[in-house]
Design a protein around this motif. Sequence first.
Motif, PDB file in Angstrom:
ATOM      1  N   GLU A   5     -26.213  25.179 -46.181  1.00 50.03           N
ATOM      2  CA  GLU A   5     -24.850  24.544 -45.950  1.00 50.03           C
ATOM      3  C   GLU A   5     -24.279  25.079 -44.617  1.00 50.03           C
ATOM      4  O   GLU A   5     -23.692  24.444 -43.720  1.00 50.03           O
ATOM      5  CB  GLU A   5     -23.940  24.930 -46.826  1.00 50.03           C
ATOM      6  CG  GLU A   5     -24.150  24.270 -48.183  1.00 50.03           C
ATOM      7  CD  GLU A   5     -23.378  24.724 -49.447  1.00 50.03           C
ATOM      8  OE1 GLU A   5     -22.528  25.773 -49.079  1.00 50.03           O
ATOM      9  OE2 GLU A   5     -23.214  24.388 -50.478  1.00 50.03           O
ATOM     10  N   GLN A   6     -24.651  26.330 -44.138  1.00 47.15           N
ATOM     11  CA  GLN A   6     -24.365  26.845 -42.695  1.00 47.15           C
ATOM     12  C   GLN A   6     -25.244  26.128 -41.594  1.00 47.15           C
ATOM     13  O   GLN A   6     -24.399  26.026 -40.490  1.00 47.15           O
ATOM     14  CB  GLN A   6     -24.503  28.387 -42.897  1.00 47.15           C
ATOM     15  CG  GLN A   6     -23.653  29.093 -43.638  1.00 47.15           C
ATOM     16  CD  GLN A   6     -23.839  30.563 -43.416  1.00 47.15           C
ATOM     17  OE1 GLN A   6     -24.462  31.057 -42.546  1.00 47.15           O
ATOM     18  NE2 GLN A   6     -22.976  31.520 -44.116  1.00 47.15           N
ATOM     19  N   GLY A   7     -26.301  25.587 -41.886  1.00 47.95           N
ATOM     20  CA  GLY A   7     -26.732  24.852 -40.972  1.00 47.95           C
ATOM     21  C   GLY A   7     -27.637  25.605 -39.837  1.00 47.95           C
ATOM     22  O   GLY A   7     -28.548  25.068 -39.190  1.00 47.95           O
ATOM     23  N   HIS A   8     -27.370  26.934 -39.422  1.00 49.66           N
ATOM     24  CA  HIS A   8     -28.339  27.430 -38.598  1.00 49.66           C
ATOM     25  C   HIS A   8     -29.360  28.460 -39.092  1.00 49.66           C
ATOM     26  O   HIS A   8     -30.012  29.386 -38.300  1.00 49.66           O
ATOM     27  CB  HIS A   8     -27.224  28.293 -37.748  1.00 49.66           C
ATOM     28  CG  HIS A   8     -26.274  29.359 -38.359  1.00 49.66           C
ATOM     29  ND1 HIS A   8     -26.656  30.218 -39.169  1.00 49.66           N
ATOM     30  CD2 HIS A   8     -25.046  28.875 -38.607  1.00 49.66           C
ATOM     31  CE1 HIS A   8     -25.517  30.967 -39.811  1.00 49.66           C
ATOM     32  NE2 HIS A   8     -24.583  30.208 -39.594  1.00 49.66           N
ATOM     33  N   GLY A   9     -29.584  28.686 -40.455  1.00 51.10           N
ATOM     34  CA  GLY A   9     -30.718  29.389 -41.034  1.00 51.10           C
ATOM     35  C   GLY A   9     -30.545  30.935 -41.093  1.00 51.10           C
ATOM     36  O   GLY A   9     -31.606  31.498 -41.021  1.00 51.10           O
ATOM     37  N   THR A  10     -29.292  31.337 -40.570  1.00 52.25           N
ATOM     38  CA  THR A  10     -29.029  32.941 -40.451  1.00 52.25           C
ATOM     39  C   THR A  10     -28.069  33.271 -41.454  1.00 52.25           C
ATOM     40  O   THR A  10     -26.907  32.306 -41.446  1.00 52.25           O
ATOM     41  CB  THR A  10     -28.857  33.409 -38.911  1.00 52.25           C
ATOM     42  OG1 THR A  10     -30.125  33.016 -38.300  1.00 52.25           O
ATOM     43  CG2 THR A  10     -28.770  34.908 -38.996  1.00 52.25           C
ATOM     44  N   ILE A  11     -27.970  34.426 -41.893  1.00 54.63           N
ATOM     45  CA  ILE A  11     -26.454  34.699 -42.783  1.00 54.63           C
ATOM     46  C   ILE A  11     -26.486  36.130 -42.550  1.00 54.63           C
ATOM     47  O   ILE A  11     -27.615  37.045 -42.466  1.00 54.63           O
ATOM     48  CB  ILE A  11     -26.862  34.542 -44.314  1.00 54.63           C
ATOM     49  CG1 ILE A  11     -25.517  34.543 -45.169  1.00 54.63           C
ATOM     50  CG2 ILE A  11     -27.967  35.467 -44.890  1.00 54.63           C
ATOM     51  CD1 ILE A  11     -25.321  33.958 -46.424  1.00 54.63           C
ATOM     52  N   GLN A  12     -25.302  36.747 -42.359  1.00 46.28           N
ATOM     53  CA  GLN A  12     -24.842  37.931 -42.091  1.00 46.28           C
ATOM     54  C   GLN A  12     -24.623  38.745 -43.135  1.00 46.28           C
ATOM     55  O   GLN A  12     -23.920  38.193 -44.023  1.00 46.28           O
ATOM     56  CB  GLN A  12     -23.616  37.934 -41.108  1.00 46.28           C
ATOM     57  CG  GLN A  12     -23.766  37.106 -39.599  1.00 46.28           C
ATOM     58  CD  GLN A  12     -24.661  38.140 -38.763  1.00 46.28           C
ATOM     59  OE1 GLN A  12     -24.624  39.350 -39.060  1.00 46.28           O
ATOM     60  NE2 GLN A  12     -25.438  37.335 -37.949  1.00 46.28           N
ATOM     61  N   LEU A  13     -25.218  40.192 -43.347  1.00 51.51           N
ATOM     62  CA  LEU A  13     -25.145  40.759 -44.492  1.00 51.51           C
ATOM     63  C   LEU A  13     -24.352  41.991 -44.057  1.00 51.51           C
ATOM     64  O   LEU A  13     -25.080  43.163 -44.432  1.00 51.51           O
ATOM     65  CB  LEU A  13     -26.451  40.926 -45.241  1.00 51.51           C
ATOM     66  CG  LEU A  13     -27.014  39.733 -45.638  1.00 51.51           C
ATOM     67  CD1 LEU A  13     -28.121  40.091 -46.400  1.00 51.51           C
ATOM     68  CD2 LEU A  13     -26.309  38.924 -46.801  1.00 51.51           C
TER      69      LEU A  13
END
Length: 368
Positions: free
Chosen positions: A27-35
């Motif tokens: 859903e975010q579209g850029h393939g990266t998620i901040q943890l």
Amino acid sequence: QTEGIVFVVHRSILWCRAPRLYLRIVEQGHGTIQLCFSSAVTVRDFVRFLYCARLPWDDPCTGNIIAATTDELLQRTATLADLADWAEVQPLARICRAWHHLHSHNDRLHRGEGAAVGFWDNGIKQGSILGQGCAGAVLEEDVSGLLDCCTEPPDCILVLGTSCGNIEDLNSNGITSSVEAGGGNYPPRVAAHSVILAARSGFFEAVLTSNMTEKRTGIVCLGIIEELGLWRPGDLDVHIVGAVHSLLRFLYSCRTDHVRAVHAIDLLVLLQGNFLQIPDCDVLCSACKAALDTDLTLEEAAIVASRANAVGHAQARKHALERIATLVCHGAEPHAVLRQAVAGFQQELLLDLVEGIALQAVATKSVP
């Protein structure tokens, strides 16, 4: 991404292990998620679980038996449970909290005594995709789902012969049948996920991760299939394709309940000598032998006899012919069904079957 460190995860693994987290990333579209709320150690533990069901107490640096007073391990387990809650991977959260509760309790009981509590099943091997024990049992997302409904397309083509032919006709199901009823020159092809193959087979790991053509193209030619006589140009591909799919399901799920007798001969021949370097190859071999040792139907026995005759598996050939003769002599199948089942038999195989039926008819004093 956390603490300036990026952890790269295959989307196919994320899709089947943590589907809700996968959807967030999509859903975010850029393939990266901040943890940012998790440490690099916690994220590393999470990724290790996604790939091989290993948990903090399985870490090679701590050994298979963990001291109950290890504060660092208790902290890692607690933070991993929190991350699992956030990622909505509830099986991981539950098992971490159960371990934490048990060892916190034992730590209070044994504090200062240097006691060690052995908890984890050492049957889980580093590098295996699925846990063979408690962690594997509680997983709600099964890697074998990749074979059936994964939205991520496979990235590897297995060519079941020596010549690749034209790879552009790979169909949407991941299988190409270039050998039609009338015969053909190009071997069949089956699609799979390279990350699963490399994790479960030393052979595939070597060709898909080293500096070889297969790594660049994602195409692996299994010439050994032609060398073993499991398929040759002009043959129908239904049996070898079925056998390879059965092998893939084992590699993806570590299960054998899907193994059928009609594929068992091809699998046993393909697995002999463990050319593919599958660590638990003997598990699949045992399942194949068990499938052949059952009361086969007439159709199954005919296929087993034909495949065993083609590859020179004398014991299975003999057993299958005896089973057909028994069914015929006891009138279990109409003659029309028998004729259809053995229509493709070679002359030598057909003569041996007739001899077997005659011997059983004499022995039982019954004429079919």
